[in-house]
Design an enzyme around this catalytic site. Structure first.
Site, PDB file in Angstrom:
ATOM      1  N   ASP B 404      42.913  10.922  34.986  1.00 47.15           N
ATOM      2  CA  ASP B 404      44.101  10.382  35.605  1.00 47.15           C
ATOM      3  C   ASP B 404      44.817  11.560  36.253  1.00 47.15           C
ATOM      4  O   ASP B 404      44.574  12.714  35.893  1.00 47.15           O
ATOM      5  CB  ASP B 404      44.949   9.759  34.496  1.00 47.15           C
ATOM      6  CG  ASP B 404      46.252   9.256  35.031  1.00 47.15           C
ATOM      7  OD1 ASP B 404      46.253   8.708  36.132  1.00 47.15           O
ATOM      8  OD2 ASP B 404      47.267   9.424  34.340  1.00 47.15           O
ATOM      9  N   GLU B 515      62.053   8.265  37.878  1.00 44.17           N
ATOM     10  CA  GLU B 515      63.393   7.695  37.973  1.00 44.17           C
ATOM     11  C   GLU B 515      64.434   8.691  37.485  1.00 44.17           C
ATOM     12  O   GLU B 515      65.484   8.854  38.095  1.00 44.17           O
ATOM     13  CB  GLU B 515      63.451   6.414  37.139  1.00 44.17           C
ATOM     14  CG  GLU B 515      62.539   5.332  37.689  1.00 44.17           C
ATOM     15  CD  GLU B 515      62.986   3.947  37.291  1.00 44.17           C
ATOM     16  OE1 GLU B 515      63.263   3.755  36.098  1.00 44.17           O
ATOM     17  OE2 GLU B 515      63.087   3.087  38.173  1.00 44.17           O
ATOM     18  N   LYS B 580      63.300   0.693  46.243  1.00 44.67           N
ATOM     19  CA  LYS B 580      62.581   1.961  46.434  1.00 44.67           C
ATOM     20  C   LYS B 580      61.121   1.734  46.068  1.00 44.67           C
ATOM     21  O   LYS B 580      60.798   0.895  45.233  1.00 44.67           O
ATOM     22  CB  LYS B 580      63.202   3.067  45.602  1.00 44.67           C
ATOM     23  CG  LYS B 580      62.993   2.979  44.105  1.00 44.67           C
ATOM     24  CD  LYS B 580      63.343   4.308  43.457  1.00 44.67           C
ATOM     25  CE  LYS B 580      62.832   4.387  42.036  1.00 44.67           C
ATOM     26  NZ  LYS B 580      63.776   4.002  41.019  1.00 44.67           N
ATOM     27  N   GLY B 692      46.619   6.179  40.738  1.00 47.24           N
ATOM     28  CA  GLY B 692      47.299   5.124  41.464  1.00 47.24           C
ATOM     29  C   GLY B 692      48.140   5.705  42.593  1.00 47.24           C
ATOM     30  O   GLY B 692      48.711   4.981  43.402  1.00 47.24           O
ATOM     31  N   ARG B 806      45.031   5.220  44.851  1.00 45.50           N
ATOM     32  CA  ARG B 806      45.524   3.846  44.984  1.00 45.50           C
ATOM     33  C   ARG B 806      44.765   2.883  44.082  1.00 45.50           C
ATOM     34  O   ARG B 806      44.360   1.802  44.501  1.00 45.50           O
ATOM     35  CB  ARG B 806      45.392   3.363  46.433  1.00 45.50           C
ATOM     36  CG  ARG B 806      46.182   4.140  47.426  1.00 45.50           C
ATOM     37  CD  ARG B 806      47.609   3.769  47.319  1.00 45.50           C
ATOM     38  NE  ARG B 806      48.371   4.278  48.445  1.00 45.50           N
ATOM     39  CZ  ARG B 806      49.606   4.740  48.318  1.00 45.50           C
ATOM     40  NH1 ARG B 806      50.182   4.768  47.131  1.00 45.50           N
ATOM     41  NH2 ARG B 806      50.269   5.148  49.354  1.00 45.50           N
TER      42      ARG B 806
END
Lengths: 368, 1147
Positions: B404, B515, B580, B692, B806
């Site tokens: 990852d 965040e 966002k 991702g 992705r």
């Protein structure tokens, strides 16, 4: 609190162990010990041509002399062997062998003359040898009752099942029971020295000291009854089918009679291979001057009781001297000489390779 | 479609349909004509498998289900029933031992589970019944009971929160024991139920139990005196999970919805599927070979026996008659029993003890991983965690690593770097003025250069402050005297001036570190988020005024949409939507003329390796809002397909927005990430990055990690490269695939020369994105002409590294599965830290969890967990390599030692009339594997380091030597088997020649068959042990102790066993056999010469192989050193040279 208890779950009956549980390890720095960090001090031998070469040479240098010594020793052992099976018409025992029947009450005797070319200096050991006799057959090996042979009265009266079909006759227990005991070698071998002056001198044969000491004194014991008379102790048992005499009449010497008869004990130690020899008698050296068996003519007198023709077996009588390594056997000497030479040869080959190779290795290093 | 699959993945395959109805407090409701108390399971947790009564049968059944145990049971039964050469004890005792030890272990574990169950089940809980408080045992809780739970207590079952002692109807829980996330999570009461729990009349309709911790749908009907029942939707935020602990809240009341084994926690602990290692597969293959050897041996012997017996006089000579019973039995039955007897006689060739030893080795060996202090991370105060001990050796066999990116390659420690508002770049710097192509970046403290209009700036910063799900941590634990948010605010107000250091200490809690970084970034520019209080968000703006916004809706983030939004209402009554998300998901949803200004920034930031997010907003008119509001409420109340419906509403709202700006957040690389990746590549492991994240960001990370190097040619197969004018995407895909295939596979040099590939030929890197991947994977069904999947796989396998960006979690697992099932079935390893990596961790052969910041799910589902990525290097190159070598040697050695154990016994059959006579005594048969030869190999397999760990880590190329199961292939297996055969022949015939004259003692006495067996056995034990001694490269005191101790024990035991007349034995076979053997010089001589002869080829092999060792290693080192192009590579060869010099001096 539940989570930790669940983690010890393993699904099927495996011996899978879910590693060290997490709970105990949390917030704990692993101990810095040599064992836990796999840093135990260790000796790390490296077998290289350099270390092994000397070993090869040393082995070669040690083994070759030992081998030669063994070979010479084995060659110096004098051994004489006569086959007296009697399946050949020319054989003196032919008639005995041919006419053999279990019902014969009178034993058949045959005499075999032979000649010793060399004098036998030290103690001479007399063996009988059998061939194609499967003392190591499984059915045979287990057909004995060690407890009976150890003098157990209960086993005497009620032999073990392993002895079947040699356990009892007409509900009377057989002593000693079992196939091994039943088939005990019962040829009687006697030796005569034919003096050059024509008389035939019997050679004294010692029948003790032929079995292992521990067998004779511990493993085999006569049953101890109310009286010391062996005949009374064996009352109620019958002799094995193929025996001529009951067990308590094997010898006149009470120290060599019954279960502790050494011929019997020797027979009871089953041989490893179908061709074997067993120690029969010892001819003790009388004095230091004369050889035990001088060269000359001898006569072997055989009471032929033991049939071997039915299974194509053979019987032999062997006279042999003994060295520190036992009887005559060139194998050990040859093996040592071979292994020693191989090591030595490999040592030489390796030395050559190492020499050449070492150079190449160095040059490669320099180029680097 | 993907979404649906995703759902299925998380929801578990066997999700039950329908819903359940719960009557709160068991009060019948007016709406139902008939009140049928529904039946649910009670709240008893049963994690134990057995009870006192069924333990024995059930446990035995489970144990004998295992094929090996079953085999030994059969052998044992044959021995009991049929008259066999060896007593049943010889195989019964080891089997009994194994079964008992396993049963005791499992019994103990089950007892622990019982204890734990009891502790939970007997726990006293407070139940509100008819207005009274009743103490009950936890196991008596029924669905529908209303429970009261106090602070720091654990919830006894899954509850719907009805009432909280806090004013705002929230409570805080920590789910540390569930998923390891120790932060406090906020849960909400169901509106309208708060005040009147005692008299509440309601039913709850919710889905059937399912294991997903983060998913719950249900609705509540509340009945008030004859009024129309009101409907409230229930979500995971209303559900308190069993196992979680109540925090910061005095007490709560809740109604039980799922109890006992139906709680989410219990459903989640239903074990993972077991992973089996390649070594185990090899063992099984070898077992099959040995089983064939066994059967053929038995067949040969049976045939020979009957051939031999057919000769007259052999079957039943006068001296050896059969018993009556034997005579009567049928010939064929006899043949069959003879066959079985031979099987039993030779069955030791497949030893029970091997299984025990292998299991012990794995179990004990895994401790070394958790004990390793190099894996200890002082930051999180934890070391490595071993969840399974079955896969230790698999770590040495890894060919593909799937990693990852976020949190694994990178630290997941976000830092706000810069932002861009309306195309103007703002960079936070202490003091610098930097000119770049776009704008002047100037960042004096807390002031932003007035570039864009002040209005836009503030809007942007407000958006950052509002559009998130961050909580402010209550700092009571830190003891700073700041008891609540209010105090802190006051303090700030008084202070007047905002002091940055104090600000930095403000704790934020969020599900994603991005965040927090954004909120902290906004704080630096003067907008501070003060917290959320009863649906009101407070912001401290630049003028130190507190702005209040009413939070209307949160449109949660999800990986498919890749964005999140909030809908807030300002004091002035304006309704605003802030959104966002990733650029790809925002750009199509904003006004196109704004995009171009921002796109350049975003792309530049992405190439710098920053994570970018775009921020957009939208004014909602009252009508629009009403429409959205009702849409959302409706979707949230839906029991079926709630996710899809919500998604539809979200997509509908988030359109036509105005783009304000973009942010760039840096995610720094993990410590030694590049070195680790380099080492893995040096070890011949292919590293695939599955993320991702967007392509540019991921690509830059790959460069930073040196997965892609400067000379790496990148092959891209992404949506961008597929876009080509005048062509269908499918055609373009086809062309590209063929082109890449030609480049990498067909033009590549043949495999032989590729060994030294590192410097000679071209490196390829392959980049693919999720959308293209799904095109590739799904095309094969439609397009039969070209199997894209195959082409794709071949390309990937010929590239040094592959980047898949992705990716949805499921796609990650798909990729792993695809590689796993490809030709040669390579061993795969997945490493990740987050919940989105769980699927690939479970899918791969070995799953590694990083104890990172994204919770504990990855760790919980992994096979091994390590604190940092850098530890992977030692785990694979060090531990994995050693464990593989150890266990491979263990397995081969076990087969070898039993082959040369049984071969003499087989050969003996030719000399005893094939009568099944055992060569060795029963005691030796039994003890051989248990006592005489088991300990040295166990010690070897735990402590051996044929190459020191440091050297393994230094020379990654060494890992290649054991790749592809090198030590357990048929070649080495044949070598060991031939060695075993050779040894067996030497043992047997050496002694056979000796026994051509059995008069071996100097008193002329002769040896019998048991002496023969004992001599063979002595040679056997010594040879086999010394063979292992020759193989041991690392002699610790334990090895010395165990090897010499075993031999000494053998001698001691033999004396002891032969020295006593054992009353329980029927035959005193070995009485003084050993002692007599030692008294014979010939026996000594033959033992010595045969041992030496047996070991000679081994020594020769070692010597002849060894001189090549350093040379070969040196070569390998050279090639790997040449491949390294980093600036540090200059230092490397020096190191190598000293190493090779060293090894030369040794030789």
């Amino acid at each position: 609190m539940m989570a930790s208890s669940y983690s010890a779950k393993d699904e099927d009956g495996h011996i899978t162990v879910s590693g060290p549980g997490g709970g105990t390890l949390r917030n704990k720095k692993p101990e810095n010990t040599a064992f836990k960090q796999q840093r135990l001090p260790a000796w790390q031998p490296i077998l290289t041509a350099g270390t092994v070469l000397p070993a090869f040479f040393i082995i070669g240098l040690i083994f070759i002399p030992i081998g030669i010594g063994l070979y010479v020793t084995s060659n110096n052992i004098k051994e004489f062997e006569i086959d007296y099976t009697g399946d050949d018409t020319s054989s003196p025992c032919y008639n005995c062998a041919k006419n053999f029947s279990w019902n014969n009450t009178k034993s058949c005797t045959c005499t075999i003359p032979f000649q010793l070319d060399q004098p036998y200096e030290s103690n001479v050991f007399m063996y009988y040898g059998l061939s194609n006799f499967y003392q190591n057959h499984r059915r045979y090996v287990k057909s004995r009752d060690d407890s009976q042979l150890n003098g157990n009265i209960d086993s005497l009266k009620k032999p073990s099942k392993e002895c079947e079909p040699y356990a009892s006759i007409d509900n009377k227990p057989i002593a000693p029971c079992g196939a091994i005991a039943n088939s005990m070698f019962n040829d009687t071998l006697t030796l005569f020295y034919n003096d050059p002056n024509g008389t035939s001198v019997p050679i004294p044969l010692t029948s003790t000291g032929i079995a292992w000491w521990t067998d004779k004194h511990v493993k085999f014991r006569n049953p101890v009854g109310t009286n010391s008379n062996l005949t009374a102790v064996f009352q109620g048992t019958v002799k094995p089918v193929n025996w001529h005499r009951p067990v308590y009449e094997l010898d006149t010497d009470p120290e060599n009679n019954g279960f502790i008869n050494e011929d019997f004990i020797v027979w009871m130690r089953t041989a490893a291979l179908p061709t074997f020899r067993k120690l029969y008698r010892i001819i003790q050296k009388k004095n230091n001057m004369a050889p035990t068996l001088p060269r000359g003519n001898y006569t072997l007198v055989v009471d032929y009781n033991y049939p071997v023709r039915s299974f194509e077996g053979r019987k032999r009588m062997i006279l042999s001297t003994i060295s520190w390594m036992g009887g005559k056997n060139p194998f050990l000497g040859i093996a040592y000489i071979t292994v020693g030479s191989v090591c030595f040869f490999l040592g030489v080959v390796l030395l050559v390779i190492h020499h050449k190779y070492g150079n190449r290795n160095n040059s490669a290093n320099i180029s680097n | 479609m993907l979404r649906r699959r995703l759902n299925r993945w998380f929801g578990g395959e066997d999700r039950r349909v329908g819903s359940r109805t719960i009557y709160v407090g068991h009060r019948p409701c007016p709406a139902n004509e008939v009140f049928i108390p529904p039946k649910f399971c009670d709240n008893r947790i049963v994690s134990s498998k057995y009870t006192v009564w069924n333990f024995l049968p059930k446990n035995l059944f489970e144990q004998f289900r295992r094929i090996a145990n079953f085999y030994f049971l059969i052998i044992f039964l044959v021995q009991v029933i049929v008259d066999t050469p060896t007593s049943p004890v010889t195989s019964g005792l080891p089997l009994f031992f194994v079964i008992t030890v396993t049963a005791i272990k499992q019994g103990y574990e089950d007892w622990l589970r019982h204890k734990a169950d009891n502790e939970v089940n007997k726990y006293r809980v407070t139940v509100l019944e008819d207005g009274r408080r009743i103490q009950k045992e936890s196991e008596k809780i029924k669905v529908g009971d209303v429970l009261e739970v106090e602070e720091d207590e654990t919830f006894p079952c899954d509850l719907i929160l009805l009432q909280s002692s806090r004013d705002d109807g929230t409570c805080f829980v920590t789910t540390a024991s569930l998923d390891g996330e120790s932060n406090h999570k906020t849960h909400y009461t169901v509106p309208d139920t708060e005040r009147d729990v005692e008299s509440l009349n309601a039913t709850i309709e919710c889905e059937q139990p399912q294991p997903d911790l983060y998913k719950f749908v249900g609705r509540m009907h509340i009945y008030k005196n004859n009024e129309e029942p009101s409907l409230r939707s229930l979500g995971p935020e209303n559900l308190l999970l069993k196992g979680a602990t109540l925090k910061n809240t005095q007490s709560i009341c809740g109604v039980a919805v799922y109890t006992g084994m139906e709680t989410k926690m219990a459903l989640n602990y239903q074990g993972k599927s077991q992973k089996r290692s390649v070594v185990e597969k090899s063992i099984n293959a070898f077992l099959l070979v040995y089983l064939c050897i066994l059967v053929s041996k038995a067949l040969v012997c049976t045939t020979l026996k009957y051939v031999w017996q057919s000769k007259p006089g052999q079957d039943e000579p006068w001296y050896n008659e059969k018993t009556l019973k034997e005579k009567e039995t049928n010939l064929y039955l006899n043949m069959f029993t003879d066959f079985l007897s031979f099987m039993v006689l030779f069955n030791f060739i497949i030893p029970v003890s091997m299984y025990v030893t292998v299991e012990m080795q794995k179990f004990l060996g895994s401790f070394f991983i958790s004990w390793d202090k190099d894996f200890f991370d002082s930051e999180i105060e934890e070391g490595a965690l071993v969840n399974t001990s079955d896969l230790n050796e698999e770590l040495g066999q890894v060919e593909y690593v799937f990693t990852d990116k976020t949190g694994t390659l990178t630290q997941n420690n976000m830092e706000f770097i810069e932002c861009c508002i309306d195309g103007h770049q703002y960079k936070y710097r202490d003091a610098s003025s930097e000119v770049d192509g776009f704008c002047v970046t100037d960042g004096p403290m807390n002031t932003v250069q007035q570039k864009a209009g002040r209005e836009r700036e503030e809007l942007f910063l407000r958006a950052l402050c509002l559009c998130h799900t961050v909580q402010v941590k209550e700092s009571t634990e830190q003891g700073q005297g700041q008891d609540g948010r209010i105090d802190q605010v006051d303090g700030l107000m008084v202070d007047g001036q905002v002091v940055p250091p104090l600000q930095e200490q403000r704790g934020f809690i969020a599900s994603s570190p991005d965040e927090i970084a954004l909120v902290q970034g906004a704080m630096r520019y003067g907008f501070t988020f003060l917290g959320l209080e009863s649906k009101t968000m407070k912001i401290l703006n630049r003028a130190n005024d507190v702005e209040m916004y009413e939070l209307l809706h949160v449109l949660n983030f999800d990986p498919v949409r890749r964005r999140m939004s909030v809908i807030v209402r300002s004091i002035s009554g304006e309704t605003l939507l802030f959104c966002k998300g990733a650029d790809s998901s925002i750009f199509p949803r904003v006004k196109q003329e704004e995009v171009e200004k921002i796109r350049m920034h975003v792309e530049r930031n992405a190439t710098d390796g920053y994570r970018t997010l775009c921020v957009a907003y939208k004014h909602l008119t009252a009508e629009e809002y009403d429409q959205v509001d009702s849409g959302l409420r409706e979707a949230r109340l839906a029991l079926q397909d709630r996710e899809e419906k919500l998604m539809a509403v979200y997509n509908q709202v988030e359109t036509g927005m105005n783009l304000i700006g973009a942010t760039a957040v840096e995610d720094r690389l993990q410590e030694e990430a590049a070195e680790t990746m380099e080492a893995l590549q040096g070890a011949g492991i292919k590293v695939w990055v599955l993320t991702g994240d967007k392509m540019e960001t991921a690509k830059s990370t790959c460069y930073a990690c040196r997965l892609f190097k400067r000379n790496t040619e990148l092959l891209e197969l992404t949506v961008r490269t597929l876009e080509s004018p005048g062509k269908r995407r499918e055609d373009r895909l086809h062309d590209l695939l063929l082109e890449y295939h030609k480049k990498t596979v067909q033009d590549a040099p043949p495999a032989k020369t590729r060994v030294a590939r590192n410097w000679s030929s071209q490196d390829y890197g392959f980049i693919v994105d999720g959308a293209t991947l799904s095109m590739v994977l799904n095309s094969s069904s439609e397009n039969n002409l070209h199997d894209y999947k195959d082409l794709f796989l071949q390309i990937c396998q010929n590239c040094t590294s592959v980047l898949c960006c992705r990716m949805a979690p499921l796609q990650k697992a798909q990729i792993v599965k695809m590689v796993k099932n490809s030709k040669g079935s390579p061993i795969t390893l997945s490493i990740g830290d987050g919940a989105n990596d769980v699927s690939m961790i479970l899918e791969a052969h070995v799953g590694i969890g990083i104890k990172g910041k994204e919770g504990r799910q990855a760790v919980r589902n992994s096979d091994y967990a390590i604190p940092k990525l850098k530890h992977l290097k030692k785990l694979l190159l060090g531990h994995g390599h050693l464990y593989y070598v150890r266990i491979a040697h263990l397995v081969q050695y076990f087969f070898y030692k039993n082959l040369c154990f049984i071969l003499p016994q087989f050969l003996y059959q030719f000399f005893c009339g094939c009568s099944q006579q055992p060569l060795y005594d029963a005691a030796y048969l039994t003890m051989y594997n248990i006592c005489f030869t088991s300990m040295p190999i166990l010690a070897y397999s735990l402590f051996e380091q044929h190459i020191s760990i440091e050297m393994l880590l230094e020379n990654a190329t060494l890992y290649r030597q054991i790749g592809k199961n090198a030590m357990l292939r048929w070649g080495p297996f044949l070598y060991w088997t031939l060695l075993g055969v050779f040894h067996g022949l030497v043992f047997f015939f050496g002694v056979w020649f000796l026994f051509s004259n059995p008069a071996l003692q100097d008193n002329g006495q002769a040896f019998g068959n048991w002496s023969y067996g004992t001599i063979v056995f002595t040679i056997l034990v010594f040879t086999v042990t010394l063979k292992l001694a020759l193989d041991t490269r690392h002699w610790t005191w334990i090895n010395h102790f165990v090897i010499w101790g075993s031999l000494a024990f053998y001698v001691f035991f033999s004396f002891f066993w032969g020295g006593v007349i054992w009353p329980f034995l029927r035959q005193q076979r070995l009485y003084f056999v050993f002692a007599n053997m030692l008294s014979s010089v010939s026996a000594w001589l033959v033992i010595i010469v045969l041992i030496l002869l047996s070991l000679l080829p081994e020594i020769l092999y070692v010597v002849l192989r060894k001189p090549r060792g350093p040379y070969a290693r040196q070569k390998l080192v050279q090639s790997s050193a040449g491949g390294i192009q980093s600036p540090r590579s200059s230092a490397r060869p020096l190191l190598m040279r000293t190493f090779s010099d060293e090894s030369n001096t040794v030789s």
